[in-house]
Structures are given as C-alpha cells and as structure tokens.
Design an enzyme around this catalytic site. Structure first.
Site, PDB file in Angstrom:
ATOM      1  N   HIS A 126       0.885  -1.225  -0.040  1.00  0.00           N
ATOM      2  CA  HIS A 126      -0.016  -0.072   0.142  1.00  0.00           C
ATOM      3  C   HIS A 126       0.834   1.265  -0.080  1.00  0.00           C
ATOM      4  O   HIS A 126       0.277   2.325  -0.217  1.00  0.00           O
ATOM      5  CB  HIS A 126      -0.969   0.027   1.285  1.00  0.00           C
ATOM      6  CG  HIS A 126      -1.915  -0.975   1.124  1.00  0.00           C
ATOM      7  ND1 HIS A 126      -2.855  -1.272   0.141  1.00  0.00           N
ATOM      8  CD2 HIS A 126      -2.409  -2.016   2.222  1.00  0.00           C
ATOM      9  CE1 HIS A 126      -3.572  -2.113   0.322  1.00  0.00           C
ATOM     10  NE2 HIS A 126      -3.400  -2.648   1.733  1.00  0.00           N
ATOM     11  N   ASP A 163      -3.241 -10.618  -2.183  1.00  0.00           N
ATOM     12  CA  ASP A 163      -3.660 -10.019  -0.973  1.00  0.00           C
ATOM     13  C   ASP A 163      -5.195  -9.576  -1.144  1.00  0.00           C
ATOM     14  O   ASP A 163      -5.499  -9.309  -2.312  1.00  0.00           O
ATOM     15  CB  ASP A 163      -2.919  -8.762  -0.511  1.00  0.00           C
ATOM     16  CG  ASP A 163      -3.243  -8.336   0.735  1.00  0.00           C
ATOM     17  OD1 ASP A 163      -2.516  -8.629   1.677  1.00  0.00           O
ATOM     18  OD2 ASP A 163      -4.227  -7.649   1.017  1.00  0.00           O
ATOM     19  N   HIS A 165      -6.530  -7.001  -0.212  1.00  0.00           N
ATOM     20  CA  HIS A 165      -6.358  -5.543  -0.697  1.00  0.00           C
ATOM     21  C   HIS A 165      -5.800  -5.234  -1.900  1.00  0.00           C
ATOM     22  O   HIS A 165      -4.917  -5.720  -2.007  1.00  0.00           O
ATOM     23  CB  HIS A 165      -6.016  -4.783   0.462  1.00  0.00           C
ATOM     24  CG  HIS A 165      -6.846  -4.999   1.737  1.00  0.00           C
ATOM     25  ND1 HIS A 165      -6.075  -5.971   2.960  1.00  0.00           N
ATOM     26  CD2 HIS A 165      -7.706  -4.622   2.292  1.00  0.00           C
ATOM     27  CE1 HIS A 165      -7.068  -5.965   3.853  1.00  0.00           C
ATOM     28  NE2 HIS A 165      -7.989  -5.033   3.708  1.00  0.00           N
ATOM     29  N   ASP A 244      -5.145 -12.775   3.518  1.00  0.00           N
ATOM     30  CA  ASP A 244      -6.100 -12.180   4.177  1.00  0.00           C
ATOM     31  C   ASP A 244      -7.323 -12.410   3.358  1.00  0.00           C
ATOM     32  O   ASP A 244      -8.448 -11.848   3.749  1.00  0.00           O
ATOM     33  CB  ASP A 244      -6.051 -10.576   4.742  1.00  0.00           C
ATOM     34  CG  ASP A 244      -5.293  -9.724   3.507  1.00  0.00           C
ATOM     35  OD1 ASP A 244      -5.305 -10.361   2.483  1.00  0.00           O
ATOM     36  OD2 ASP A 244      -4.950  -8.750   3.908  1.00  0.00           O
TER      37      ASP A 244
END
Length: 307
Positions: A126, A163, A165, A244
């Site tokens: 990120h 991931d 995200h 996740d």
C-alpha cells in the site's frame, strides 16, 4: 536448489499499537508452523539487511525517504496516516523489509537458491511513491523488482499480488514502467478504493466481490492472470503474498480456503518454471487470523520448496 527464508528480529520489534491486527506475532506464527511441519530446517536462512537510501529511491521520491527518516521517533510513536504509525523500531524494520526483498533477488539471481520467501514486516504493497498507507512504509516488492531490473538487466519482470486488498502502492510505483507487469486480485469495493484500467503488458487488475469463494477466485485468476503472464513471459516473478482473503480473516469478506493458496502457488510455480528458470521472490503482505495465516503461509512456502 533450496528455498531461502529471509527475516530479521527487527521486524518483530515494529508495532503500530497494542492489539493491532498487523502484529509482531504474525512472523512468529509462520515460523512456528514451518517448524511444526518439519520444513524450517530445510530452508536456507538469511538475515534481511537494511536497504540503503539509494535502494529506497528505486520506489520512492527522495523527499519521502527523507521524511520517513526524519519522522522516525526516538521514543513513543507517531502517526503517518489514519492506520499507519511508527514506533522507535519501525524505521529499522522497514529498512529490513525493503532490504530483505533486495537480498532475496541477489540470492536467486546468483543461483544460490531457486526461490525465496521474505518473512518480514511491515508489509509494503500500500505504500505509494510519496505516501505511507495501510500499515505499509516502503514499497518492498516494487523496490525488489526494480533492483532486479537495474542490477541484473532483466527486461520483463512480473509482480502478482493475491492479498485481499488492492496493491495500490505497488501500482502507483510501477505505473508506466515498461519492464514490469503488475497483476492484483482484490475485494472490491473495499480498502483502499479504486484501481486503474488494465493495460497489456502493464497491468491486470482483477476485482472480486465480497463472498467470492474458491471457484470464483480460481476462475478469475485462470481467465485474467494466467493468460497475461503466459503472454508476457516474465524473466522473474515476484509475489505479494497476502493471506487475508481467507474465510477466517477478520478484515475482509472473501472466502478462500487453505488449498486455494496451494493452488495459486502451484500455478505461479508453473509459470516460473516455464519462463523464469524458476526464479521467484515472494514477500509477506497481509493476513490477520494467526491460525489461518500460519497454515496458508506455510503451505505457500512448502509449495516454493516443491513439497
């Protein structure tokens, strides 16, 4: 050829806040599971070195690198954004996380190991070129990929990110780089928000709806990533390995199971065997249910080992 496990004690000293899901115990949970499965001692172990200032510039502006160094607290903690902060150990941990990826590239490219997994934190996907975000300080995977290009003259490297995200930071750093294909699957709409349009040999974004199950995920990857990777024929493969999207994870709504991480690891190993001489560098990103994280990350490492 062995698989390298690259980590450092500094990476468990960083803490955003007590009881935060991106916790130091994530590293220990994975290491303990690898030991429980009797594979830990068959890995080649290395300490992650600190990335240099010049190496950080492969992913970030000089002003941002300077900002992170200046903001590093000598006591207590400071916030970088709403969910990212630094304690007195964070700078060292961040430098180790970025440096671990660089060291992994050097180990793989030298032929000392066939592939590597970086058991480091804070995560990185990120972190944008000029901004810390989402628990991330430096763009670890993007920096490692750029190092492979600059140091070893590779012309085509691919970064794949499973991931839950979207890897907005990686996307921001590598956008427009003719030497990097970026593939990201992610729950959408969800943090961090939007994503950029797909571009051949540049970007393959694969949004997934909340509630997506194993079949949905596998179909999406088979239809989007795998043809793009076959077409691109990367010379090295980088994996942002977030766990996740698992059914047990508390921070998202995708319903993957342990065997889905075995499946995608095997698919990526096949790509690497065909096009990259097996060269893979994988780096830990998310995963916040410690039991699911430890099982799935261990299964991923076992896949890299060919087990």
């Amino acid at each position: 050829m062995p698989t390298a496990l690259i980590s450092h004690h500094d990476c468990v000293m960083h803490e955003i806040s007590p009881d935060h899901p991106e916790c130091p115990q994530r590293v220990d949970a994975i290491a303990d599971q690898l030991k429980k499965q009797d594979v830990y001692d068959y890995l080649t172990h290395a300490d992650a070195p600190k990335a240099t200032w010049e190496q950080l510039l492969l992913g970030h502006s000089e002003a941002y690198v300077d900002l992170i160094h200046r903001k590093a607290p000598s006591s207590g903690s400071i916030s970088l954004d709403a969910d990212t902060s630094m304690n007195v150990h964070t700078l060292d941990a961040g430098l180790r996380a970025a440096g671990g990826g660089i060291h992994a590239v050097d180990q793989v490219m030298s032929g000392k190991v066939s592939n590597a997994f970086c058991l480091t934190r804070p995560p990185g996907h990120h972190a944008e070129r000029i901004q810390a975000m989402g628990f991330c300080i430096f763009g670890n995977i993007a920096i490692a990929a750029r190092h492979a290009i600059r140091q070893y003259g590779l012309e085509r490297v691919a970064i794949v990110d499973f991931d839950v995200h979207h890897g907005n930071g990686t996307e921001d750093i590598v956008d427009g780089d003719p030497n990097i294909l970026f593939c990201s699957s992610f729950q959408y709409p969800f943090y961090p928000g939007g994503y950029r349009d797909n571009v051949r040999h540049q970007r393959v974004n694969t949004p997934l709806k909340a509630g997506c199950n194993s079949a949905d995920f596998r179909n999406a990857i088979t239809e989007s990533w795998l043809p793009a990777l076959e077409d691109y024929k990367p010379e090295m493969l980088f994996i942002s390995a977030g766990f996740d999207a698992h059914l047990e994870d508390p921070l998202a709504g995708i319903c993957l199971l342990d065997h889905d991480y075995v499946w995608i690891t095997n698919k990526l190993m096949d790509i690497a065997d065909r096009h990259c001489n097996g060269r893979i560098v994988s780096m830990l990103e998310g995963g916040y249910s410690l039991p699911a994280l430890s099982r799935c990350a261990s299964a991923h490492v076992r896949g890299l080992m060919g087990l």
